[in-house]
Design a protein around this motif. Structure first.
Motif, short mmCIF file in Angstrom:
data_model
loop_
_atom_site.label_atom_id
_atom_site.label_comp_id
_atom_site.label_asym_id
_atom_site.label_seq_id
_atom_site.Cartn_x
_atom_site.Cartn_y
_atom_site.Cartn_z
N GLY A 49 -4.15 7.68 -10.37
CA GLY A 49 -4.07 8.51 -9.24
C GLY A 49 -4.54 9.89 -9.09
N THR A 50 -5.29 9.87 -10.31
CA THR A 50 -6.06 11.46 -10.50
C THR A 50 -7.16 11.67 -9.86
OG1 THR A 50 -6.89 10.76 -12.72
CG2 THR A 50 -4.72 11.72 -12.53
N VAL A 51 -7.83 10.77 -9.18
CA VAL A 51 -9.05 10.69 -8.36
C VAL A 51 -8.87 10.35 -7.01
CG1 VAL A 51 -9.94 8.40 -9.15
CG2 VAL A 51 -11.55 10.49 -8.77
N ASN A 52 -9.76 11.32 -6.32
CA ASN A 52 -9.58 10.95 -4.78
C ASN A 52 -10.81 10.04 -4.56
OD1 ASN A 52 -8.90 11.26 -2.29
ND2 ASN A 52 -10.10 13.31 -1.86
N ILE A 53 -10.50 8.62 -4.45
CA ILE A 53 -11.09 7.57 -4.40
C ILE A 53 -11.80 7.58 -2.90
CG2 ILE A 53 -9.44 5.90 -3.63
CD1 ILE A 53 -10.97 3.97 -5.40
N SER A 54 -13.25 6.95 -2.82
CA SER A 54 -13.97 6.99 -1.45
C SER A 54 -13.45 5.66 -0.86
CB SER A 54 -15.39 7.00 -1.77
OG SER A 54 -15.74 6.04 -2.34
N PHE A 55 -13.61 5.48 0.47
CA PHE A 55 -13.28 3.97 0.92
C PHE A 55 -14.43 3.04 0.48
CE2 PHE A 55 -11.55 6.53 4.72
CZ PHE A 55 -10.40 5.90 4.67
N ASP A 56 -15.50 3.24 0.18
CA ASP A 56 -16.39 2.51 -0.44
C ASP A 56 -15.92 1.83 -1.70
OD1 ASP A 56 -18.11 2.56 1.83
OD2 ASP A 56 -19.37 3.97 0.91
N SER A 57 -15.52 2.64 -2.53
CA SER A 57 -15.23 2.24 -3.98
C SER A 57 -13.75 1.62 -3.74
CB SER A 57 -14.73 3.69 -4.93
OG SER A 57 -15.97 4.14 -5.05
N ALA A 58 -12.72 1.88 -2.87
CA ALA A 58 -11.52 1.38 -2.59
C ALA A 58 -11.64 -0.19 -2.31
CB ALA A 58 -10.86 2.12 -1.64
N GLU A 59 -12.62 -0.25 -1.32
CA GLU A 59 -13.09 -1.45 -0.84
C GLU A 59 -13.70 -2.48 -1.83
OE1 GLU A 59 -15.30 -3.35 3.12
OE2 GLU A 59 -16.37 -1.75 1.96
N ALA A 60 -14.68 -1.96 -2.89
CA ALA A 60 -15.13 -2.57 -3.99
C ALA A 60 -14.15 -3.16 -4.73
CB ALA A 60 -16.20 -1.76 -4.45
N LEU A 61 -13.01 -2.22 -5.21
CA LEU A 61 -11.81 -2.71 -5.88
C LEU A 61 -11.36 -3.72 -5.43
CD1 LEU A 61 -11.23 0.93 -7.35
CD2 LEU A 61 -12.16 -1.15 -8.79
N ALA A 62 -10.96 -3.77 -4.28
CA ALA A 62 -9.99 -4.42 -3.55
C ALA A 62 -10.82 -6.06 -3.41
CB ALA A 62 -9.80 -4.13 -1.94
N LYS A 63 -12.02 -6.03 -3.10
CA LYS A 63 -12.81 -7.14 -3.14
C LYS A 63 -12.99 -7.64 -4.51
CE LYS A 63 -15.78 -6.58 0.90
NZ LYS A 63 -17.26 -6.29 1.54
N ALA A 64 -13.11 -7.01 -5.55
CA ALA A 64 -13.15 -7.42 -7.03
C ALA A 64 -11.83 -7.97 -7.41
CB ALA A 64 -13.72 -6.23 -7.77
N ILE A 65 -10.88 -7.52 -6.94
CA ILE A 65 -9.36 -7.86 -7.53
C ILE A 65 -8.73 -9.08 -6.61
CG2 ILE A 65 -7.85 -6.35 -6.32
CD1 ILE A 65 -7.80 -7.69 -10.00
N GLY A 66 -9.54 -9.42 -5.41
CA GLY A 66 -9.28 -10.24 -4.59
C GLY A 66 -8.03 -10.01 -3.69
N VAL A 67 -7.97 -8.78 -3.27
CA VAL A 67 -6.67 -8.46 -2.40
C VAL A 67 -7.36 -7.57 -1.15
CG1 VAL A 67 -4.61 -7.14 -2.34
CG2 VAL A 67 -5.26 -8.24 -4.51
N SER A 68 -6.60 -7.83 -0.21
CA SER A 68 -7.12 -6.81 0.89
C SER A 68 -6.80 -5.52 0.58
CB SER A 68 -6.42 -7.46 2.28
OG SER A 68 -5.17 -6.91 2.35
N LEU A 69 -7.83 -4.60 1.29
CA LEU A 69 -7.67 -3.18 1.10
C LEU A 69 -6.15 -2.76 1.83
CD1 LEU A 69 -8.80 -0.43 0.23
CD2 LEU A 69 -10.19 -0.26 2.41
N ARG A 70 -5.91 -3.39 2.93
CA ARG A 70 -4.51 -3.24 3.55
C ARG A 70 -3.61 -3.33 2.55
NH1 ARG A 70 -3.05 -6.46 8.78
NH2 ARG A 70 -5.02 -5.44 9.31
#
Length: 84
Positions: A49-70
């Motif tokens: 939680g030490t970096v302010n993540i972008s929506f694009d990066s958050a979406e990429a991580l969610a897709k990669a782990i197989g969980v919805s961004l929500r």
């Protein structure tokens, strides 16, 4: 007098949920970072939680782990799972 627990920020909730989802899937930081197209060092900072993540990066991580961004921003999602 007891102090009330502080309400976690969206960044803290995302970090906790991403870390828990990754561990549930028995995935390493290195593996998830590679799948999402980010560095392992960056992923480590996101999970702390030490970096302010972008929506694009958050979406990429969610897709990669197989969980919805929500799910990754839902404070009740993954609640009660052990953080060991």
């Amino acid at each position: 007098m007891s102090k009330a627990k502080p309400i976690p920020t969206a960044r803290e909730i995302f970090a906790r949920n991403l870390r828990r989802a990754r561990r549930l899937k028995d995935e390493t930081q290195e593996g998830l970072a590679l799948e999402a197209g980010v560095s392992r060092a960056y992923l480590s900072r996101v999970e702390r939680g030490t970096v302010n993540i972008s929506f694009d990066s958050a979406e990429a991580l969610a897709k990669a782990i197989g969980v919805s961004l929500r799910d990754l921003v839902d404070p009740l999602q993954f609640q009660g799972l052990d953080e060991s």
